[in-house]
Design a protein around this motif. Sequence first.
Motif, PDB file in Angstrom:
ATOM      1  N   ASN A  60     -13.504  -5.404   8.817  1.00 47.87           N
ATOM      2  CA  ASN A  60     -12.302  -4.581   8.711  1.00 47.87           C
ATOM      3  C   ASN A  60     -12.442  -3.539   7.604  1.00 47.87           C
ATOM      4  O   ASN A  60     -12.128  -2.357   7.803  1.00 47.87           O
ATOM      5  N   PHE A  87      -2.450   1.791   6.813  1.00 41.89           N
ATOM      6  CA  PHE A  87      -2.723   0.380   7.120  1.00 41.89           C
ATOM      7  C   PHE A  87      -3.971  -0.139   6.391  1.00 41.89           C
ATOM      8  O   PHE A  87      -4.454  -1.215   6.688  1.00 41.89           O
ATOM      9  N   ASN A  89      -4.262  -0.912   3.192  1.00 33.71           N
ATOM     10  CA  ASN A  89      -3.906  -1.821   2.095  1.00 33.71           C
ATOM     11  C   ASN A  89      -4.522  -1.410   0.756  1.00 33.71           C
ATOM     12  O   ASN A  89      -4.449  -2.152  -0.224  1.00 33.71           O
ATOM     13  N   GLU A 182      -2.668  -9.370  -1.856  1.00 36.35           N
ATOM     14  CA  GLU A 182      -1.601  -9.941  -1.023  1.00 36.35           C
ATOM     15  C   GLU A 182      -1.394  -9.118   0.255  1.00 36.35           C
ATOM     16  O   GLU A 182      -1.149  -9.668   1.334  1.00 36.35           O
ATOM     17  N   GLY A 183      -1.467  -7.787   0.121  1.00 39.88           N
ATOM     18  CA  GLY A 183      -1.285  -6.935   1.299  1.00 39.88           C
ATOM     19  C   GLY A 183      -2.361  -7.163   2.346  1.00 39.88           C
ATOM     20  O   GLY A 183      -2.063  -7.264   3.546  1.00 39.88           O
ATOM     21  N   ASN A 186      -1.796 -10.625   4.047  1.00 41.12           N
ATOM     22  CA  ASN A 186      -0.658 -10.741   4.966  1.00 41.12           C
ATOM     23  C   ASN A 186      -0.714  -9.757   6.128  1.00 41.12           C
ATOM     24  O   ASN A 186      -0.190 -10.046   7.201  1.00 41.12           O
ATOM     25  N   ASN A 187      -1.332  -8.615   5.938  1.00 35.81           N
ATOM     26  CA  ASN A 187      -1.348  -7.602   6.993  1.00 35.81           C
ATOM     27  C   ASN A 187      -2.593  -7.647   7.864  1.00 35.81           C
ATOM     28  O   ASN A 187      -2.529  -7.322   9.054  1.00 35.81           O
ATOM     29  N   VAL A 188      -3.730  -8.013   7.282  1.00 32.45           N
ATOM     30  CA  VAL A 188      -4.998  -7.974   8.021  1.00 32.45           C
ATOM     31  C   VAL A 188      -5.466  -9.374   8.419  1.00 32.45           C
ATOM     32  O   VAL A 188      -5.777  -9.638   9.588  1.00 32.45           O
ATOM     33  N   TYR A 215      -1.216 -17.048   1.222  1.00 30.51           N
ATOM     34  CA  TYR A 215      -0.813 -17.075   2.637  1.00 30.51           C
ATOM     35  C   TYR A 215      -1.218 -18.431   3.219  1.00 30.51           C
ATOM     36  O   TYR A 215      -2.247 -19.008   2.839  1.00 30.51           O
TER      37      TYR A 215
END
Length: 521
Positions: A60, A87, A89, A182-183, A186-188, A215
């Motif tokens: 990613n 997106f 992060n 954290e981003g 939680n997002n990826v 998470y």
Amino acid sequence: MKSAANRLIITVIGTILLPIIMYTVYEISSITEDEEVIEKVYHDQLNAIIFSVNQFSDDNLSSILNKLEDNLSDSLTLSAAEPFLAFSNFKVLLFKAADSSQANAVVLNDRLKRRNWLALQDSLLAANPELSEQLLRYKAGGYRKIEPRGTITLDGENLQIIRAILDTKMGEIHFTGLLSIEGFANNVLAPKLQQIAEGELVITLSYAATNQLVYLTDSLSNDVILRKTMWLFPDLEVGISSSSKTVKQLVEERMYYNLGSSLLLITLLIFGFTLVVRNFRREMNLAQTKSDFVSNVSHELRTPLSLISMFAETLFLDRVPSPEKRKEYEEIILKETNRLTNIVNKILNFSQIEANKRIYTPTRTDINELLREVIHDYAYHIEKNGFTYSCELTEPLPHPLVDREGLYEAMVNLVDNAIKYSDQEKTLVFSTGQKGQAVYLEVEDRGIGIAADKVKQIFEKFYRVTDGNVYTTQGAGLGLALVSHIMDAHQGDIEVESTMGKGSTFRLVFYLENHGENISS
């Protein structure tokens, strides 16, 4: 043929069923194996899961860097409209040319306090000069290495420092990114972790030093079984736990699942094997039936040909003792010729049906008139065989859509069938009638009858009932099969009423509505 079927059974058991049965026995016997071996295997699976998470993270981030290489301008700036930035992060992107000619900072989070980002970039590069040289060597070798270099807390948010070399159209660029831990989690990573967990596992992300959770995929009810550090986030650990069961329970559950799958597979194989044997036996019966058909047809053809040849030779050599005998011989020749023609016509019609070449032409037909025509044409044949007959016609009747030639042929086959199997009381009754939205033709005899369990089989091709003295009656087993096909083409029905020793009634039913418009071949 029986030996071939037995060989097939032994082959299937030996090649398919036996190995599966042995595998099932092995699974059952291995239940009590050493628990440490079971846990080792399970831990290997967990290691594979953690490796997958790490690889996904790396892929990613690598895709983000590829987009940065493609979209970075000559002045080391990026358009704020680039959709991938929203997106990514990343909170701050720092660029500096390898020759130190240019540098720039792109802040993606307006909430961060103003700072001297270029000074921060210089301090990070100066703190690890050997890393910069190492990354440049990797890049020269055709490989871009993404290197995490510690964390930094800005405005209460933990950011991972990411170092890499970008290969842009301006040349090699030192890249330093401040990535939200954290981003990113939680997002990826969250969708990937949920996909891997599938409700059976609980996957956690937590700080190694404090065990603070970042998470988790579900509520944590059991201890974490295994922990591994993430590549891109050395301060984070990926943890694996069971959702509701211990490792031993999970392993046993999987083992029992494998056993159940094996038993299901065995059941399906046995079912499939049963179908194979059934079809094999059916094919053998069909082959035997075809062989009997060829034998019967050969016999039926040979008999009239022999009689025709014998009496024709007698007439040709003028060995007839009297005019009466001459007439008798001529009648025999005519009778056997008609019989031979009938056999050949049946075979040809059946051949057309098998090749789907039989064509029907439906017309509005008076079935009373057609029945009278059949009786007229076959009256001599009926009376010659010692039969009496009567007609019970319903007048008037609606005219159904039927193929006249096909229906004529069906009636002739029913008459022949009735004559063949009536050796005691030689009586035929022909009738017509109407039932609701259908009209019908009937042929009734006082013959030997048909057993109830044989009624459906008599319409199969080549089939001949072998009970009692029926087997000695000549025939190829095609007459009723032809009748069945003709009625199917007309979307009609054949009804049979029969009592052993008392006779049979064959009824051809033609429907007046929604039938017959498209007679098939």
